[in-house]
Design a protein around this motif. Structure first.
Motif, PDB file in Angstrom:
ATOM      1  N   SER A   1      20.322  -5.199 -28.918  1.00  0.00           N
ATOM      2  CA  SER A   1      19.962  -6.091 -27.825  1.00  0.00           C
ATOM      3  C   SER A   1      19.181  -5.322 -26.765  1.00  0.00           C
ATOM      4  N   ALA A   2      18.464  -6.047 -25.926  1.00  0.00           N
ATOM      5  CA  ALA A   2      17.676  -5.427 -24.884  1.00  0.00           C
ATOM      6  C   ALA A   2      18.562  -4.998 -23.719  1.00  0.00           C
ATOM      7  N   VAL A   3      18.069  -4.029 -22.958  1.00  0.00           N
ATOM      8  CA  VAL A   3      18.732  -3.606 -21.729  1.00  0.00           C
ATOM      9  C   VAL A   3      17.819  -3.980 -20.573  1.00  0.00           C
ATOM     10  N   ILE A   4      18.370  -4.663 -19.580  1.00  0.00           N
ATOM     11  CA  ILE A   4      17.602  -5.129 -18.445  1.00  0.00           C
ATOM     12  C   ILE A   4      18.084  -4.434 -17.186  1.00  0.00           C
ATOM     13  N   SER A   5      17.153  -3.886 -16.436  1.00  0.00           N
ATOM     14  CA  SER A   5      17.459  -3.301 -15.140  1.00  0.00           C
ATOM     15  C   SER A   5      16.973  -4.260 -14.062  1.00  0.00           C
ATOM     16  N   GLN A   6      17.894  -4.766 -13.258  1.00  0.00           N
ATOM     17  CA  GLN A   6      17.539  -5.733 -12.219  1.00  0.00           C
ATOM     18  C   GLN A   6      17.875  -5.142 -10.859  1.00  0.00           C
ATOM     19  N   LYS A   7      16.939  -5.309  -9.907  1.00  0.00           N
ATOM     20  CA  LYS A   7      17.216  -4.830  -8.565  1.00  0.00           C
ATOM     21  C   LYS A   7      16.482  -5.653  -7.526  1.00  0.00           C
ATOM     22  N   PRO A   8      16.998  -5.767  -6.293  1.00  0.00           N
ATOM     23  CA  PRO A   8      18.235  -5.111  -5.852  1.00  0.00           C
ATOM     24  C   PRO A   8      19.469  -5.807  -6.410  1.00  0.00           C
ATOM     25  N   SER A   9      20.602  -5.153  -6.336  1.00  0.00           N
ATOM     26  CA  SER A   9      21.835  -5.768  -6.814  1.00  0.00           C
ATOM     27  C   SER A   9      22.368  -6.777  -5.800  1.00  0.00           C
ATOM     28  N   ARG A  10      22.091  -6.513  -4.536  1.00  0.00           N
ATOM     29  CA  ARG A  10      22.488  -7.453  -3.488  1.00  0.00           C
ATOM     30  C   ARG A  10      21.654  -7.217  -2.252  1.00  0.00           C
ATOM     31  N   ASP A  11      21.558  -8.258  -1.422  1.00  0.00           N
ATOM     32  CA  ASP A  11      20.821  -8.121  -0.179  1.00  0.00           C
ATOM     33  C   ASP A  11      21.272  -9.204   0.787  1.00  0.00           C
ATOM     34  N   ILE A  12      21.195  -8.880   2.045  1.00  0.00           N
ATOM     35  CA  ILE A  12      21.445  -9.848   3.112  1.00  0.00           C
ATOM     36  C   ILE A  12      20.143  -9.986   3.880  1.00  0.00           C
ATOM     37  N   CYS A  13      19.630 -11.203   3.969  1.00  0.00           N
ATOM     38  CA  CYS A  13      18.304 -11.425   4.530  1.00  0.00           C
ATOM     39  C   CYS A  13      18.356 -12.449   5.656  1.00  0.00           C
ATOM     40  N   GLN A  14      17.403 -12.323   6.561  1.00  0.00           N
ATOM     41  CA  GLN A  14      17.275 -13.277   7.656  1.00  0.00           C
ATOM     42  C   GLN A  14      16.546 -14.522   7.162  1.00  0.00           C
ATOM     43  N   ARG A  15      16.924 -15.673   7.676  1.00  0.00           N
ATOM     44  CA  ARG A  15      16.216 -16.897   7.305  1.00  0.00           C
ATOM     45  C   ARG A  15      14.749 -16.802   7.689  1.00  0.00           C
ATOM     46  N   GLY A  16      13.918 -17.407   6.856  1.00  0.00           N
ATOM     47  CA  GLY A  16      12.481 -17.392   7.104  1.00  0.00           C
ATOM     48  C   GLY A  16      11.752 -16.233   6.447  1.00  0.00           C
ATOM     49  N   THR A  17      12.487 -15.246   5.965  1.00  0.00           N
ATOM     50  CA  THR A  17      11.861 -14.103   5.299  1.00  0.00           C
ATOM     51  C   THR A  17      11.824 -14.333   3.785  1.00  0.00           C
ATOM     52  N   SER A  18      11.272 -13.375   3.055  1.00  0.00           N
ATOM     53  CA  SER A  18      11.149 -13.463   1.602  1.00  0.00           C
ATOM     54  C   SER A  18      11.778 -12.237   0.956  1.00  0.00           C
TER      55      SER A  18
END
Lengths: 114, 112
Positions: A1-18
């Motif tokens: 099976s494939a191995v997937i690296s995903q990031k960031p693992s978590r984030d806290i963001c302000q509304r209106g940002t991306s």
């Protein structure tokens, strides 16, 4: 099976940002899938990302809100744009290596919008 | 439109018990069915994949069965352990579509 690296693992963001989420796969795949999992809910497909063409979005999801890039067969990004608290979810990428192998998922990005 | 339902939504059992998780789907024209495990706030780990032509698959203490005609699959966990505590999701790949349709999940807690 494939191995997937995903990031960031978590984030806290302000509304209106991306926020841009990245997924790197250790093998070449034709299609990559992006899912959203809202709190206490199951997974919902956002879009399918094909290399060299526009992503295909599911009903209720639009490109302006969730732009996707797929520059090559091993990498994709999902951007969550102009975020609001309702976008707080876990976002996951996934690939399939053919019918006989099922699907593999990244470790997820836990997004909190404040 | 394919709909996938899992029963029960939550389950708490003492360590050592054998247990069964249920998954039902409305459209029997599936390619395969996959069982996943999800730990809180994390991604999905594939447990078992059953092709439409198969009746069951086994991996260690896990056994998954598929009855396509009745639209049902079960995941059997033998001799449960506290480390089995997680949410279990089934997902079907229906027809020629590549995408998965997920069930609602069963949250399992195995207590000491």
């Amino acid at each position: 099976s494939a191995v997937i690296s995903q990031k960031p693992s978590r984030d806290i963001c302000q509304r209106g940002t991306s926020l841009t989420i990245q997924c790197q796969v250790d093998s070449q795949v034709t299609m990559m899938f992006w899912y959203r999992q809202q709190p206490g809910q199951s997974l919902t497909l956002i879009a399918t990302a094909n290399q060299g063409s526009e992503a295909t979005y599911e009903s209720g999801f639009v490109i302006d809100k969730f732009p996707i890039s797929r520059p090559n067969l091993t990498f994709s990004t999902l951007t969550v744009s102009n975020m609001s608290p309702e976008d707080s979810s876990i976002y996951l990428c996934s690939v399939g290596l053919g019918q006989s192998y099922g699907y593999t998922f990244g470790s997820g990005t836990r997004l909190t919008v404040v | 439109k394919q709909e996938v339902t899992q029963i029960p939504a939550a389950l708490s059992v003492p360590e050592g018990e054998n247990l069964v998780l249920n998954c039902s789907f409305t459209d029997s024209a599936i390619y395969n069915l996959q069982w996943f495990r999800q730990d809180p706030g994390k991604g999905l780990t594939s447990l078992l994949l059953i092709q439409s032509s198969q009746r069951e698959q086994t991996s260690g203490r896990l056994n998954a069965s598929l009855d396509k005609s009745s639209g049902r699959s079960t995941l059997y966990i033998a001799a449960s352990q506290p480390g089995d505590s997680a949410t279990y999701l089934c997902a079907v790949r229906a027809g020629t579509a590549s995408k998965l349709t997920f069930g609602t999940g069963t949250r399992l807690q195995v207590t000491l």
